[in-house]
Design a protein around this motif. Structure first.
Motif, mmCIF file in Angstrom:
data_model
loop_
_atom_site.group_PDB
_atom_site.id
_atom_site.type_symbol
_atom_site.label_atom_id
_atom_site.label_comp_id
_atom_site.label_asym_id
_atom_site.label_seq_id
_atom_site.Cartn_x
_atom_site.Cartn_y
_atom_site.Cartn_z
ATOM 1 N N ALA A 118 0.829 -1.205 0.000
ATOM 2 C CA ALA A 118 0.000 0.000 0.000
ATOM 3 C C ALA A 118 0.864 1.256 0.000
ATOM 4 C CB ALA A 118 -0.934 -0.011 1.201
ATOM 5 N N GLN A 119 1.916 1.264 0.795
ATOM 6 C CA GLN A 119 2.813 2.423 0.855
ATOM 7 C C GLN A 119 3.496 2.642 -0.485
ATOM 8 O OE1 GLN A 119 5.242 1.170 4.119
ATOM 9 N NE2 GLN A 119 3.778 1.854 5.675
ATOM 10 N N ARG A 162 -2.015 -10.785 6.545
ATOM 11 C CA ARG A 162 -2.830 -9.647 6.130
ATOM 12 C C ARG A 162 -3.538 -9.004 7.323
ATOM 13 N NH1 ARG A 162 -5.145 -14.505 4.247
ATOM 14 N NH2 ARG A 162 -7.246 -14.953 5.080
ATOM 15 N N PRO A 163 -3.664 -7.687 7.298
ATOM 16 C CA PRO A 163 -4.373 -6.994 8.373
ATOM 17 C C PRO A 163 -5.877 -7.190 8.270
ATOM 18 C CG PRO A 163 -3.662 -5.431 6.715
ATOM 19 C CD PRO A 163 -3.073 -6.757 6.321
ATOM 20 N N ASP A 164 -6.543 -7.049 9.378
ATOM 21 C CA ASP A 164 -8.000 -7.139 9.423
ATOM 22 C C ASP A 164 -8.593 -5.750 9.218
ATOM 23 O OD1 ASP A 164 -10.772 -7.229 10.656
ATOM 24 O OD2 ASP A 164 -10.183 -9.330 10.805
ATOM 25 N N ALA A 165 -9.566 -5.652 8.328
ATOM 26 C CA ALA A 165 -10.182 -4.352 8.025
ATOM 27 C C ALA A 165 -11.631 -4.277 8.497
ATOM 28 C CB ALA A 165 -10.104 -4.078 6.523
ATOM 29 N N THR A 192 -12.380 -9.549 -3.568
ATOM 30 C CA THR A 192 -11.392 -9.424 -2.506
ATOM 31 C C THR A 192 -11.978 -9.842 -1.166
ATOM 32 O OG1 THR A 192 -9.708 -7.940 -1.608
ATOM 33 C CG2 THR A 192 -11.870 -6.977 -2.034
ATOM 34 N N GLY A 193 -11.289 -9.493 -0.091
ATOM 35 C CA GLY A 193 -11.746 -9.805 1.256
ATOM 36 C C GLY A 193 -11.283 -8.735 2.218
ATOM 37 N N PHE A 194 -11.681 -8.868 3.481
ATOM 38 C CA PHE A 194 -11.359 -7.829 4.458
ATOM 39 C C PHE A 194 -10.894 -8.379 5.793
ATOM 40 C CE2 PHE A 194 -15.722 -9.053 5.024
ATOM 41 C CZ PHE A 194 -15.962 -8.994 6.384
ATOM 42 N N GLN A 195 -10.994 -9.679 5.999
ATOM 43 C CA GLN A 195 -10.650 -10.257 7.288
ATOM 44 C C GLN A 195 -9.232 -10.796 7.296
ATOM 45 O OE1 GLN A 195 -14.019 -12.861 6.904
ATOM 46 N NE2 GLN A 195 -15.041 -11.960 8.675
ATOM 47 N N ALA A 196 -8.645 -10.851 8.482
ATOM 48 C CA ALA A 196 -7.332 -11.467 8.655
ATOM 49 C C ALA A 196 -7.456 -12.987 8.490
ATOM 50 C CB ALA A 196 -6.780 -11.125 10.034
ATOM 51 N N ARG A 197 -6.325 -13.646 8.339
ATOM 52 C CA ARG A 197 -6.347 -15.111 8.288
ATOM 53 C C ARG A 197 -6.879 -15.653 9.614
ATOM 54 N NH1 ARG A 197 -1.916 -19.369 8.902
ATOM 55 N NH2 ARG A 197 -0.554 -17.620 9.432
ATOM 56 N N GLU A 198 -7.735 -16.641 9.503
ATOM 57 C CA GLU A 198 -8.314 -17.224 10.704
ATOM 58 C C GLU A 198 -7.252 -17.950 11.523
ATOM 59 O OE1 GLU A 198 -12.026 -19.335 10.465
ATOM 60 O OE2 GLU A 198 -12.472 -18.419 8.516
ATOM 61 N N GLY A 217 -7.188 -5.389 -3.487
ATOM 62 C CA GLY A 217 -8.275 -4.793 -2.733
ATOM 63 C C GLY A 217 -7.902 -4.599 -1.276
ATOM 64 N N ARG A 218 -7.169 -5.535 -0.741
ATOM 65 C CA ARG A 218 -6.688 -5.398 0.636
ATOM 66 C C ARG A 218 -5.697 -4.229 0.738
ATOM 67 N NH1 ARG A 218 -8.132 -9.646 3.843
ATOM 68 N NH2 ARG A 218 -8.984 -11.495 2.797
ATOM 69 N N CYS A 219 -4.868 -4.055 -0.288
ATOM 70 C CA CYS A 219 -3.965 -2.892 -0.316
ATOM 71 C C CYS A 219 -4.772 -1.594 -0.408
ATOM 72 C CB CYS A 219 -3.024 -2.989 -1.518
ATOM 73 S SG CYS A 219 -1.928 -4.412 -1.504
ATOM 74 N N ALA A 220 -5.828 -1.603 -1.208
ATOM 75 C CA ALA A 220 -6.665 -0.412 -1.336
ATOM 76 C C ALA A 220 -7.296 -0.050 0.005
ATOM 77 C CB ALA A 220 -7.746 -0.645 -2.393
#
Length: 249
Positions: A58-59, A179-182, A102-108, A80-83
């Motif tokens: 993202a940066q 991945r971060p959780d959004a 895409t998705g928005f949750q962190a890995r379970e 999408g996660r970067c966005a």
């Protein structure tokens, strides 16, 4: 100030659209959308290079945009996660947001998360032992609608995958596994948001996009018919039309 409303550009300077590819994808994933949208916006495509975290990706993408400019951002899959991270970093500069397949949750945690990691590492091992094309042939069958396995677009996807190395693949896998959780971010996003999902996307399924829509008041969900995960290449015209509407209204 630049503004797009009902197809009118109120400036000599076109608005800027940052396009972010997903896992093992490059500019080719956005080819048709760039062609259609270029009269409306200046399109800039991110390149993840050797980045191994969503935040770093993202940066890097954000550095493609002049610091004084407002802009819109569209991300496909991992992009999408970067966005979403860009929406977290600079919400005050964001005109519009599009999240595709895409998705928005962190890995379970637990067994489900471990199974995901194992599946991804199996593909990485195949890429290292038999090459990116062999890995891509196996992986891409789950990425596109079955009707496209014998179509030219499947070969286009394989060629795109071949442009990456196993080391780049490994870096992107690390980014996705951590991945971060959004979840808490989504309700705070005020930029007009488009959600796009292929009806037959089994990797980032429609139910997940419906969850995102519930968390994002005002977000519009566009379902692309007869389409898997690679919507921008499988049904490029339908995606371009959805994005045009997102940009001009």
């Amino acid at each position: 100030m630049t503004d797009i409303r009902r197809g009118q550009l109120h400036s000599d300077e076109k608005p800027l659209l940052l396009l972010i590819p997903g896992l093992l994808c490059d500019k080719a994933i956005w080819e048709e959308q760039i062609r259609v949208l270029s009269p409306l916006v200046d399109c800039v495509v991110a390149d993840h290079g050797a980045a191994d975290s969503i935040e770093t990706m993202a940066q890097q993408a954000l550095r493609l945009v002049p610091p004084e400019r407002r802009f819109s951002v569209a991300g496909h899959s991992m992009g999408g996660r970067c966005a979403l991270e860009i929406a977290r970093m600079v919400p005050e500069r964001l005109d519009r947001l599009a999240l595709l397949d895409t998705g928005f949750q962190a890995r379970e945690e637990g067994a489900t998360g471990e199974a995901e990691a194992e599946k991804r590492m199996k593909l990485l091992n195949l890429a290292r032992s038999e090459g990116m094309r062999s890995m891509g042939r196996e992986w891409a069958r789950g990425m596109v609608h079955p009707s496209r396995w014998s179509e030219p677009v499947f070969e286009d996807i394989l060629r795109m995958i071949e442009r990456f190395t196993p080391d780049q693949f490994e870096a992107q896998i690390r980014a996705l596994l951590h991945r971060p959780d959004a979840t808490l971010l989504l309700p705070s996003i005020v930029a007009p948001t488009l959600l796009v999902c292929g009806r037959q996307d089994v990797w980032s399924p429609l139910a997940r996009h419906q969850q995102m829509q519930e968390l994002m008041p005002g977000a519009h969900l566009e379902i692309i018919e007869t389409c898997g995960h690679m919507s921008t290449m499988e049904q490029p015209g339908d995606v371009a039309r959805a994005m045009t509407d997102w940009l001009i209204f």
